[in-house]
Design a protein around this motif. Structure first.
Motif, PDB file in Angstrom:
ATOM      1  N   UNK A 120      -1.710  -7.156 -11.995  1.00  0.00           N
ATOM      2  CA  UNK A 120      -2.340  -6.291 -10.595  1.00  0.00           C
ATOM      3  C   UNK A 120      -1.279  -5.334 -10.274  1.00  0.00           C
ATOM      4  N   UNK A 121      -2.052  -4.124  -9.684  1.00  0.00           N
ATOM      5  CA  UNK A 121      -1.151  -3.356  -8.957  1.00  0.00           C
ATOM      6  C   UNK A 121      -1.835  -3.549  -7.703  1.00  0.00           C
ATOM      7  N   UNK A 122      -0.634  -3.381  -6.854  1.00  0.00           N
ATOM      8  CA  UNK A 122      -0.749  -3.610  -5.338  1.00  0.00           C
ATOM      9  C   UNK A 122      -0.649  -2.688  -4.047  1.00  0.00           C
ATOM     10  N   UNK A 123       0.116  -1.504  -5.066  1.00  0.00           N
ATOM     11  CA  UNK A 123      -0.270  -0.046  -3.934  1.00  0.00           C
ATOM     12  C   UNK A 123      -0.822   0.991  -5.264  1.00  0.00           C
ATOM     13  N   UNK A 124      -1.059   2.642  -4.174  1.00  0.00           N
ATOM     14  CA  UNK A 124      -0.670   3.920  -5.214  1.00  0.00           C
ATOM     15  C   UNK A 124       0.901   3.864  -5.283  1.00  0.00           C
ATOM     16  N   UNK A 136       8.444   3.508  -9.787  1.00  0.00           N
ATOM     17  CA  UNK A 136       9.397   4.594  -8.828  1.00  0.00           C
ATOM     18  C   UNK A 136       9.382   5.778  -8.384  1.00  0.00           C
ATOM     19  N   UNK A 137       9.305   6.535  -9.801  1.00  0.00           N
ATOM     20  CA  UNK A 137       9.270   7.152  -9.611  1.00  0.00           C
ATOM     21  C   UNK A 137       8.748   8.734  -9.510  1.00  0.00           C
ATOM     22  N   UNK A 138       7.609   8.473  -8.732  1.00  0.00           N
ATOM     23  CA  UNK A 138       6.117   8.695  -8.641  1.00  0.00           C
ATOM     24  C   UNK A 138       6.438   8.617  -7.366  1.00  0.00           C
ATOM     25  N   UNK A 139       7.080   7.692  -6.828  1.00  0.00           N
ATOM     26  CA  UNK A 139       6.572   8.009  -4.842  1.00  0.00           C
ATOM     27  C   UNK A 139       5.862   7.151  -4.228  1.00  0.00           C
ATOM     28  N   UNK A 140       5.863   6.887  -3.229  1.00  0.00           N
ATOM     29  CA  UNK A 140       4.902   5.917  -2.763  1.00  0.00           C
ATOM     30  C   UNK A 140       3.341   7.266  -2.454  1.00  0.00           C
ATOM     31  N   UNK A 141       2.213   6.488  -2.455  1.00  0.00           N
ATOM     32  CA  UNK A 141       0.915   7.276  -2.174  1.00  0.00           C
ATOM     33  C   UNK A 141       0.576   6.677  -0.873  1.00  0.00           C
ATOM     34  N   UNK A 142      -0.654   5.171  -1.328  1.00  0.00           N
ATOM     35  CA  UNK A 142      -0.626   4.590  -0.044  1.00  0.00           C
ATOM     36  C   UNK A 142      -0.906   2.887  -0.660  1.00  0.00           C
ATOM     37  N   UNK A 143      -1.769   2.185   0.291  1.00  0.00           N
ATOM     38  CA  UNK A 143      -1.632   1.281  -0.239  1.00  0.00           C
ATOM     39  C   UNK A 143      -2.844   0.195  -0.685  1.00  0.00           C
ATOM     40  N   UNK A 144      -3.204  -0.717  -1.627  1.00  0.00           N
ATOM     41  CA  UNK A 144      -5.207  -0.700  -1.818  1.00  0.00           C
ATOM     42  C   UNK A 144      -5.103  -2.239  -1.201  1.00  0.00           C
ATOM     43  N   UNK A 145      -6.533  -1.438  -0.614  1.00  0.00           N
ATOM     44  CA  UNK A 145      -7.093  -2.975   0.060  1.00  0.00           C
ATOM     45  C   UNK A 145      -7.355  -4.217  -1.009  1.00  0.00           C
ATOM     46  N   UNK A 146      -7.725  -4.720  -0.454  1.00  0.00           N
ATOM     47  CA  UNK A 146      -7.762  -6.228  -0.992  1.00  0.00           C
ATOM     48  C   UNK A 146      -8.998  -6.005  -1.655  1.00  0.00           C
ATOM     49  N   UNK A 147     -10.188  -5.255  -1.763  1.00  0.00           N
ATOM     50  CA  UNK A 147     -11.044  -4.935  -2.819  1.00  0.00           C
ATOM     51  C   UNK A 147     -10.423  -4.551  -4.035  1.00  0.00           C
ATOM     52  N   UNK A 148      -9.641  -3.053  -3.214  1.00  0.00           N
ATOM     53  CA  UNK A 148      -9.059  -2.641  -4.965  1.00  0.00           C
ATOM     54  C   UNK A 148      -8.303  -3.420  -5.300  1.00  0.00           C
ATOM     55  N   UNK A 149      -7.607  -3.931  -5.134  1.00  0.00           N
ATOM     56  CA  UNK A 149      -6.693  -5.347  -5.684  1.00  0.00           C
ATOM     57  C   UNK A 149      -7.353  -6.286  -6.728  1.00  0.00           C
ATOM     58  N   UNK A 183       2.269  -5.502 -11.186  1.00  0.00           N
ATOM     59  CA  UNK A 183       1.944  -3.799 -11.328  1.00  0.00           C
ATOM     60  C   UNK A 183       2.485  -3.058 -10.600  1.00  0.00           C
ATOM     61  N   UNK A 184       2.017  -1.817 -10.152  1.00  0.00           N
ATOM     62  CA  UNK A 184       2.008  -0.440  -9.156  1.00  0.00           C
ATOM     63  C   UNK A 184       1.958  -1.857  -8.247  1.00  0.00           C
ATOM     64  N   UNK A 185       3.829  -1.378  -7.776  1.00  0.00           N
ATOM     65  CA  UNK A 185       3.782  -0.759  -5.877  1.00  0.00           C
ATOM     66  C   UNK A 185       4.521  -2.707  -6.014  1.00  0.00           C
ATOM     67  N   UNK A 186       4.974  -2.724  -4.896  1.00  0.00           N
ATOM     68  CA  UNK A 186       5.751  -3.388  -4.285  1.00  0.00           C
ATOM     69  C   UNK A 186       4.304  -5.292  -3.163  1.00  0.00           C
ATOM     70  N   UNK A 192      -0.553  -7.600   3.941  1.00  0.00           N
ATOM     71  CA  UNK A 192      -1.704  -8.357   4.653  1.00  0.00           C
ATOM     72  C   UNK A 192      -2.764  -8.627   3.676  1.00  0.00           C
ATOM     73  N   UNK A 193      -3.335  -7.676   2.962  1.00  0.00           N
ATOM     74  CA  UNK A 193      -4.162  -7.028   1.657  1.00  0.00           C
ATOM     75  C   UNK A 193      -3.567  -8.164   1.047  1.00  0.00           C
ATOM     76  N   UNK A 194      -3.090  -7.966   0.478  1.00  0.00           N
ATOM     77  CA  UNK A 194      -2.386  -9.037  -0.717  1.00  0.00           C
ATOM     78  C   UNK A 194      -3.021 -10.725  -0.113  1.00  0.00           C
ATOM     79  N   UNK A 195      -2.418 -10.345   1.134  1.00  0.00           N
ATOM     80  CA  UNK A 195      -2.570 -12.242   1.183  1.00  0.00           C
ATOM     81  C   UNK A 195      -3.893 -12.527   1.350  1.00  0.00           C
ATOM     82  N   UNK A 196      -4.962 -11.466   2.039  1.00  0.00           N
ATOM     83  CA  UNK A 196      -6.166 -11.157   1.561  1.00  0.00           C
ATOM     84  C   UNK A 196      -6.612 -11.616   0.265  1.00  0.00           C
TER      85      UNK A 196
END
Length: 371
Positions: A120-124, A136-149, A183-186, A192-196
């Motif tokens: 699973x991805x954790x960020x866009x 990494x070449x795409x840059x960072x857009x936003x965090x995913x919510x727990x529900x999106x994960x 998946x995508x993201x760190x 917090x959202x990954x922990x949830x």
């Protein structure tokens, strides 16, 4: 795919841990038993329509329809490897942004155990900017919510369940056995959202995945590794290392400038001491960059004997990643043997799904390039 209102004020049930969901439905007049039943509807029956949740009672169903919603993932593209063991998908989120997830099947793992692992991805996008990584070449857009994960995992669980029904089998082959935050993201940059999400995935009343079934992979955020240890988050920890010197790792993983290797490895040793769990090392082998006998010796010196199991993985070929190519098989085996001779448990893994651009971010990059 799911029932939802456009009302942004509605509470997304898949963003809530069991405790939070119990508190929320309590404000709607629900009992603790009804909260448990709702949780089972979400994470044992995988329902996404309140009308199907007949065990809740008509009154609560109605109140939920007015005040709650679910995560929506729209399938944009799918690729299946030639061997049928890896499926990569591209999802569009409700705000139009896209993420990837994957299902990997591992049959007959020596001990007779089959694994169905969802990545699973954790960020866009990703804020780390590793040079060899398409995300990494795409840059960072936003965090995913727990529900999106969690919704990424649920998508594949439903898919496996449907395949099991079509095969007319009574065996529970639909069940995903493992989930990996690779998946995508760190993941630790979205702590917090990954922990949830881990709380939701591990809940005994629902998906009930144990700590050995959940793996979180990090590029090495030291304060968050220390926090994982303090909070004893129920997961396995994997470190994407890829180099044994600060000089080389800074070229591959820019985060090294903030957290040098000695500080990072010390944090991992502390994590192991507090949790009594190994930190698994992920080491992507890049031909002519980090796969020499000298690199192996430096890795042995850095990690010491027996402290860190290592997974060696020939890298996926990513277009435009400035000459990063996988080590030849013979070279990879020689690297592994040198580590083993130095007292380190080293496994050489097979890169999965290379024929379908299954490396992190590759499907999204291809989709963007084709627009």
């Amino acid at each position: 795919m799911c029932s939802m209102s456009e009302n942004p004020e509605k509470v997304n049930l898949q963003d809530l841990t069991f405790r939070e969901l119990t508190e929320f439905v309590g404000t709607l007049g629900a009992t603790a038993n009804q909260a448990t039943e709702l949780w089972r509807c979400l994470y044992r029956r995988f329902q996404t329509d309140f009308d199907d949740m007949t065990g809740l009672g008509a009154s609560l169903q109605g109140r939920l329809s007015e005040s709650a919603r679910f995560t929506v993932l729209e399938l944009l593209e799918e690729a299946v490897s030639a061997d049928g063991l890896t499926t990569k998908v591209l999802f569009r989120l409700e705000d139009g942004k896209t993420i990837e997830a994957a299902l990997m099947l591992f049959n007959n793992q020596g001990n007779g155990r089959e694994r169905r692992t969802v990545c699973v991805s954790s960020q866009v996008g990703c804020p780390i900017g590793c040079r060899f990584c398409a995300t990494g070449q795409q840059g960072f857009e936003r965090n995913l919510s727990p529900g999106e994960i969690v919704a990424q995992l649920l998508y594949f669980i439903r898919r496996l369940e449907n395949e099991s029904v079509r095969a007319e089998t009574t065996e529970p082959h639909y069940k995903a056995t493992n989930v990996v935050f690779m998946g995508m993201g760190e993941p630790l940059a979205n702590y917090e959202n990954v922990r949830s999400a881990i709380d939701i995935i591990g809940s005994p009343k629902g998906l009930n995945m144990g700590l050995r079934q959940i793996t979180l992979s990090t590029a090495g955020m030291v304060p968050e590794i220390q926090r994982l240890a303090r909070e004893n988050v129920p997961c396995q920890l994997a470190l994407s290392l890829h180099a044994a010197t600060d000089e080389l790792r800074q070229q591959l993983v820019p985060l090294t400038r903030k957290y040098p290797l000695q500080e990072l490895i010390a944090a991992c040793r502390e994590y192991s001491a507090q949790t009594r769990r190994h930190v698994y090392i992920e080491y992507a082998l890049f031909n002519g960059i980090n796969d020499s006998p000298e690199d192996a010796d430096k890795l042995i010196e850095l990690l010491g004997q027996g402290d860190f199991p290592i997974n060696l993985i020939p890298c996926n070929i990513t277009p435009g990643k400035n000459g990063f190519g996988p080590s030849p098989v013979e070279k990879a085996h020689a690297f592994q043997k040198r580590l083993i001779a130095g007292g380190i448990r080293a496994m050489l893994r097979v890169s999965r799904g290379s024929d379908i651009d299954a490396g992190c971010g590759q499907l999204k990059s291809r989709c963007q390039d084709n627009r």
